[in-house]
Design a protein around this motif. Structure first.
Motif, mmCIF file in Angstrom:
data_model
loop_
_atom_site.group_PDB
_atom_site.id
_atom_site.type_symbol
_atom_site.label_atom_id
_atom_site.label_comp_id
_atom_site.label_asym_id
_atom_site.label_seq_id
_atom_site.Cartn_x
_atom_site.Cartn_y
_atom_site.Cartn_z
ATOM 1 N N TRP A 87 -2.428 13.903 50.166
ATOM 2 C CA TRP A 87 -3.166 13.323 51.011
ATOM 3 C C TRP A 87 -3.655 12.660 52.577
ATOM 4 C CZ3 TRP A 87 -2.647 7.993 51.242
ATOM 5 C CH2 TRP A 87 -2.731 6.742 52.689
ATOM 6 N N ASP A 88 -3.115 14.672 52.719
ATOM 7 C CA ASP A 88 -3.347 14.597 54.519
ATOM 8 C C ASP A 88 -4.469 15.089 54.277
ATOM 9 O OD1 ASP A 88 -1.206 13.462 55.714
ATOM 10 O OD2 ASP A 88 0.278 15.978 55.746
ATOM 11 N N ALA A 89 -4.693 16.443 53.134
ATOM 12 C CA ALA A 89 -6.006 16.538 53.428
ATOM 13 C C ALA A 89 -7.498 15.673 52.765
ATOM 14 C CB ALA A 89 -6.282 17.435 51.970
ATOM 15 N N LEU A 145 -3.918 6.110 44.074
ATOM 16 C CA LEU A 145 -3.908 5.516 45.495
ATOM 17 C C LEU A 145 -4.667 6.297 47.527
ATOM 18 C CD1 LEU A 145 0.259 5.589 45.199
ATOM 19 C CD2 LEU A 145 -1.480 3.537 45.497
ATOM 20 N N ILE A 146 -5.107 7.685 46.312
ATOM 21 C CA ILE A 146 -6.295 8.037 47.767
ATOM 22 C C ILE A 146 -6.818 7.099 47.645
ATOM 23 C CG2 ILE A 146 -7.096 10.732 47.974
ATOM 24 C CD1 ILE A 146 -4.004 11.730 47.552
ATOM 25 N N SER A 147 -7.546 7.444 46.507
ATOM 26 C CA SER A 147 -9.100 6.425 45.839
ATOM 27 C C SER A 147 -9.042 5.418 47.350
ATOM 28 C CB SER A 147 -9.507 6.446 44.948
ATOM 29 O OG SER A 147 -9.688 8.016 44.116
ATOM 30 N N SER A 152 -10.677 1.711 51.352
ATOM 31 C CA SER A 152 -11.258 1.213 51.971
ATOM 32 C C SER A 152 -11.458 1.092 53.574
ATOM 33 C CB SER A 152 -9.540 -0.122 51.959
ATOM 34 O OG SER A 152 -8.444 1.357 52.839
ATOM 35 N N GLN A 153 -11.430 2.209 53.818
ATOM 36 C CA GLN A 153 -11.435 3.452 55.089
ATOM 37 C C GLN A 153 -13.218 3.889 55.555
ATOM 38 O OE1 GLN A 153 -8.686 3.365 57.756
ATOM 39 N NE2 GLN A 153 -7.866 1.731 56.292
ATOM 40 N N SER A 154 -13.878 3.529 54.015
ATOM 41 C CA SER A 154 -14.836 4.521 54.657
ATOM 42 C C SER A 154 -15.766 3.504 54.766
ATOM 43 C CB SER A 154 -15.496 5.426 53.302
ATOM 44 O OG SER A 154 -15.109 4.279 52.391
ATOM 45 N N PHE A 194 -3.245 1.823 52.589
ATOM 46 C CA PHE A 194 -1.752 2.492 52.257
ATOM 47 C C PHE A 194 -1.724 3.822 53.336
ATOM 48 C CE2 PHE A 194 -1.362 1.443 48.261
ATOM 49 C CZ PHE A 194 0.227 1.572 48.430
ATOM 50 N N THR A 195 -0.566 3.639 54.038
ATOM 51 C CA THR A 195 -0.148 4.345 55.488
ATOM 52 C C THR A 195 0.357 5.964 54.886
ATOM 53 O OG1 THR A 195 1.493 3.578 55.439
ATOM 54 C CG2 THR A 195 0.193 2.654 56.752
ATOM 55 N N ARG A 196 0.565 6.370 55.283
ATOM 56 C CA ARG A 196 1.184 7.989 54.823
ATOM 57 C C ARG A 196 2.112 6.933 54.711
ATOM 58 N NH1 ARG A 196 3.422 12.846 56.029
ATOM 59 N NH2 ARG A 196 2.739 14.207 55.529
ATOM 60 N N GLU A 197 2.781 6.407 55.697
ATOM 61 C CA GLU A 197 4.237 6.086 54.886
ATOM 62 C C GLU A 197 4.357 5.825 53.735
ATOM 63 O OE1 GLU A 197 2.817 5.965 57.941
ATOM 64 O OE2 GLU A 197 4.009 7.817 59.272
ATOM 65 N N SER A 198 4.188 4.499 53.271
ATOM 66 C CA SER A 198 3.584 3.908 52.479
ATOM 67 C C SER A 198 2.882 4.849 51.115
ATOM 68 C CB SER A 198 2.744 2.376 52.570
ATOM 69 O OG SER A 198 1.239 2.659 52.855
#
Length: 215
Positions: A87-89, A145-147, A152-154, A194-198
């Motif tokens: 996720w972080d990467a 989930l990462i995708s 949504s962010q890109s 998704f946030t990191r926490e979710s």
């Protein structure tokens, strides 16, 4: 004389370019060549096409993400560590992450992630015949989930604002008579993303269902 770039230098530059790309700015070998101050022919000496380059970039990112990883802690702690490293990467590389399901990687980084996931499931006491199935479930969920988050962010800030406004219109404007639950929760729900926490909370729910032996 034209400089010949090493494979490592090309991959480092690709990651840098992907991390700085504006939303919707599609990554390409031509743009990477411009970033390096050369032409595309220099890249084709190392990568036959864009797909081969993307596979190498994914693996390069995974190698970096797994730097310093140690097989320590419980099986569950190790799986959480593995998924959160991914996720972080990818969080810093939405242009790459939104297509990660198309480019699963093809080198030592991918091998290490797969190996450690399988080992953690084995150490959990999951029946051997179920380990491939649970590996697939965990990886499919994490990648999806990462995708989804990356997609949504890109997009650019204007597009994100427009989507949020549209979401707020249909939620805050819901008629309680027709949509009582939506009207009740409308101020506490968010659009897809998704946030990191979710992300972590979702993965924890799935790990609860892993058929591990009792510790």
């Amino acid at each position: 004389m034209r400089q010949r770039w090493s494979k490592q230098t090309i991959l480092d530059a690709a990651v840098e370019l992907l991390s700085s790309s504006e939303g919707g700015d599609s990554f390409s070998m031509r743009k990477l060549a411009v970033e390096l101050g050369t032409d595309s022919s220099s890249l084709y000496r190392h990568f036959r096409n864009r797909t081969e380059l993307m596979l190498a970039i994914v693996d390069h990112v995974l190698v970096q993400a797994m730097h310093g990883y140690r097989r320590q802690g419980t099986w569950r702690e190790r799986l959480v560590d593995l998924t959160m490293r991914s996720w972080d990467a990818y969080a810093a590389l939405p242009e790459l992450a939104k297509d990660t399901s198309h480019y699963p990687g093809s080198g030592p980084g991918s091998q290490l992630v797969i190996e450690e996931t399988l080992q953690a499931l084995s150490d959990a006491g999951v029946p051997e015949e179920l380990i491939p199935e649970w590996y697939h479930r965990l990886v499919t969920l994490a990648v999806s989930l990462i995708s989804a988050h990356a997609a949504s962010q890109s997009s650019g800030p204007t597009e994100r604002t427009r989507r949020l406004e549209g979401f707020r219109v249909i939620t805050l404007g819901a008629d309680p008579a027709d949509y009582p639950a939506l009207a009740h929760y409308c101020r506490r729900i968010e659009p897809i993303g998704f946030t990191r926490e979710s992300f972590l909370a979702t993965m924890e729910l799935v790990l609860d269902a892993v058929p591990a032996r009792e510790e």
